[in-house]
Design a protein around this motif. Structure first.
Motif, short mmCIF file in Angstrom:
data_model
loop_
_atom_site.label_atom_id
_atom_site.label_comp_id
_atom_site.label_asym_id
_atom_site.label_seq_id
_atom_site.Cartn_x
_atom_site.Cartn_y
_atom_site.Cartn_z
N GLY A 1 -47.29 -32.06 -35.57
CA GLY A 1 -47.12 -33.06 -36.62
C GLY A 1 -45.69 -33.29 -37.04
N LYS A 2 -44.74 -32.63 -36.41
CA LYS A 2 -43.34 -32.76 -36.87
C LYS A 2 -42.45 -33.59 -35.95
CE LYS A 2 -42.87 -28.84 -39.86
NZ LYS A 2 -42.54 -29.55 -41.09
N LEU A 3 -42.79 -33.59 -34.66
CA LEU A 3 -41.88 -34.26 -33.70
C LEU A 3 -42.55 -35.48 -33.09
CD1 LEU A 3 -39.29 -34.34 -31.99
CD2 LEU A 3 -40.33 -32.68 -30.45
N ARG A 4 -41.91 -36.64 -33.30
CA ARG A 4 -42.40 -37.89 -32.72
C ARG A 4 -41.45 -38.28 -31.59
NH1 ARG A 4 -43.14 -43.29 -35.92
NH2 ARG A 4 -42.21 -42.16 -37.65
N ILE A 5 -41.98 -38.50 -30.40
CA ILE A 5 -41.13 -38.78 -29.24
C ILE A 5 -41.27 -40.25 -28.86
CG2 ILE A 5 -40.66 -38.17 -26.83
CD1 ILE A 5 -42.27 -35.52 -27.49
N VAL A 6 -40.13 -40.92 -28.76
CA VAL A 6 -40.15 -42.30 -28.27
C VAL A 6 -39.36 -42.34 -26.97
CG1 VAL A 6 -39.44 -44.69 -28.71
CG2 VAL A 6 -40.35 -43.28 -30.58
N HIS A 7 -40.01 -42.83 -25.92
CA HIS A 7 -39.29 -43.06 -24.67
C HIS A 7 -38.72 -44.46 -24.77
CE1 HIS A 7 -39.48 -43.84 -20.09
NE2 HIS A 7 -38.29 -43.44 -20.46
#
Ligand SMILES: C[S@@+](CC[C@H](N)C(=O)[O-])C[C@H]1O[C@@H](n2cnc3c(N)ncnc32)[C@H](O)[C@@H]1O
Length: 226
Positions: free
Chosen positions: A103-109
């Motif tokens: 729930g803490k890290l959002r990854i955008v490619h």
């Protein structure tokens, strides 16, 4: 019982080292993309500490790569970390970090030059320009070919109070090639004083926080300074 989100006491569980991640996912630096990695987590911790108190902060990391700075940010007790990485090879390693920090890290490619951060974090974080800065921070060690056009774009965003500055006076902690850092911080009368110095210092409070020795990067680049 309060959640770790409120207390800001989250720590990542034991994980493979960044060097092991690079081996595991075959993440050799691509010279053409000026990729130079920071592997020493004591140094990435130091860089992140210099960004200020990140407890419950919303952080936008540009160019996380194999995730050294990313780990230090996650260990700083942030509410959320959003990373934007262009090179798809890094996504599985970042996904592993995301699994370790639920729930803490959002990854955008994607590409930091086009990503719309102003829509990414809660509206409630927005502050008036005259107020204290919002609890939103930008941190990044980008290739130099990207950091210069990006800072020029962000200076334009500061003047228009949009982009990352739609939240208010968002703080940035960025690495630059030594010559660029010298121009950003050059005072009147100095040899490095340029349009970039004037624009940056008119729009922002610019500080040279620390010098990173070239040998801290793998592979070693030309002179660097954040
Ligand atoms: C100098 S490396 C640093 C990696 C990592 N932050 C570190 O300190 O070890 C720069 C990173 O930015 C990524 N990158 C380069 N251009 C980008 C762009 N336009 N948008 C997003 N990421 C980019 C590269 O793929 C690489 O992972």
């Amino acid at each position: 019982m309060a959640s770790s989100r409120t207390l800001g006491t989250f720590r990542l569980p034991p994980l493979p080292t960044i060097r092991e991640i690079i081996k595991l996912f075959r993440l050799q630096a691509v010279k053409q993309l000026s990729q130079n990695f920071l592997l020493d987590l004591r140094l990435t911790d130091k860089i992140v500490r210099k960004a200020g108190n990140l407890t419950n902060a919303y952080v936008y990391e540009v160019g996380p790569g194999p995730g050294g700075i990313t780990r230090s940010i996650l260990n700083a007790g942030v509410a959320e970390l959003l990373v934007v990485e262009k090179d798809s090879r890094f996504i599985p390693g970042l996904q592993m970090l995301s699994d370790a920090a639920p729930g803490k890290l959002r990854i955008v490619h994607g590409d930091v030059l086009t990503f719309k951060i102003e829509r990414a974090f809660p509206e409630s974080l927005k502050r008036q320009w005259e107020d204290d800065p919002p609890n939103v921070h930008i941190i990044g060690n980008l290739p130099f070919s990207v950091s210069t056009p990006l800072i020029i774009k962000w200076l334009e965003n500061v003047s228009q109070r949009n982009g990352p500055f739609a939240y208010g006076r968002t703080r940035m902690m960025l690495t630059f090639q030594k010559e660029v850092a010298e121009r950003l911080t050059a005072t009147t009368g100095s040899k490095q004083r340029s349009r970039l110095s004037i624009m940056a210092q008119y729009l922002c409070d610019v500080q040279h926080i620390l010098t990173i020795p070239g040998q801290a990067f793998v592979p070693k680049p030309e002179n660097v300074i954040p």
